[in-house]
Design a protein around this motif. Structure first.
Motif, short mmCIF file in Angstrom:
data_model
loop_
_atom_site.label_atom_id
_atom_site.label_comp_id
_atom_site.label_asym_id
_atom_site.label_seq_id
_atom_site.Cartn_x
_atom_site.Cartn_y
_atom_site.Cartn_z
N GLU A 29 4.68 84.16 13.63
CA GLU A 29 4.25 82.77 13.56
C GLU A 29 4.99 81.92 14.59
OE1 GLU A 29 3.48 81.51 9.11
OE2 GLU A 29 5.19 82.89 9.23
N LEU A 30 6.29 82.15 14.72
CA LEU A 30 7.08 81.42 15.72
C LEU A 30 6.62 81.75 17.13
CD1 LEU A 30 10.62 81.75 14.13
CD2 LEU A 30 9.20 79.69 14.25
N GLN A 31 6.29 83.02 17.38
CA GLN A 31 5.79 83.40 18.70
C GLN A 31 4.47 82.69 19.00
OE1 GLN A 31 6.07 87.72 18.06
NE2 GLN A 31 7.27 87.77 19.96
N ALA A 32 3.61 82.55 18.00
CA ALA A 32 2.35 81.85 18.19
C ALA A 32 2.60 80.38 18.53
CB ALA A 32 1.47 81.98 16.94
N MET A 33 3.59 79.77 17.91
CA MET A 33 3.95 78.38 18.22
C MET A 33 4.51 78.30 19.63
SD MET A 33 5.69 76.86 14.82
CE MET A 33 4.96 77.13 13.22
N SER A 47 3.91 80.17 22.16
CA SER A 47 2.89 80.38 23.18
C SER A 47 1.78 79.34 23.14
CB SER A 47 2.29 81.78 23.03
OG SER A 47 1.56 81.86 21.82
N GLY A 48 1.84 78.42 22.17
CA GLY A 48 0.84 77.36 22.09
C GLY A 48 -0.41 77.74 21.32
N GLU A 49 -0.42 78.91 20.70
CA GLU A 49 -1.57 79.35 19.90
C GLU A 49 -1.65 78.62 18.57
OE1 GLU A 49 -1.44 83.63 19.49
OE2 GLU A 49 -0.81 83.85 21.57
#
Length: 76
Positions: A54-58, A60-62
């Motif tokens: 979830e943090l990676q998605a944030m 990367s702007g996803e």
């Protein structure tokens, strides 16, 4: 040391221990946030409850960031 200082130290510890170097670097600017503002502390607590994907998605702007944290996390 009062309870809010202990709370801040715990938040900072958790920010530094997310487990991925990319996330550590991305979250590092939050260490300069104003922890006297309850909405910032609350947003950081919510952010820290997220799993790494979830943090990676944030990162990367996803996925949207908590708006109150954007000024620290969008500039990294």
């Amino acid at each position: 040391m009062n309870e809010s200082e202990i709370h801040i130290r715990r938040l900072r510890y958790r920010l530094n221990r997310q487990g991925m170097l990319e996330l550590d670097a991305w979250l590092a600017p939050l260490l300069a946030a104003d922890f006297n503002q309850p909405e910032i502390v609350e947003a950081i607590e919510i952010l820290l409850q997220c799993e790494a994907p979830e943090l990676q998605a944030m990162m990367s702007g996803e996925t949207a960031l908590p708006e109150v944290l954007e000024k620290w996390l969008l500039c990294s």
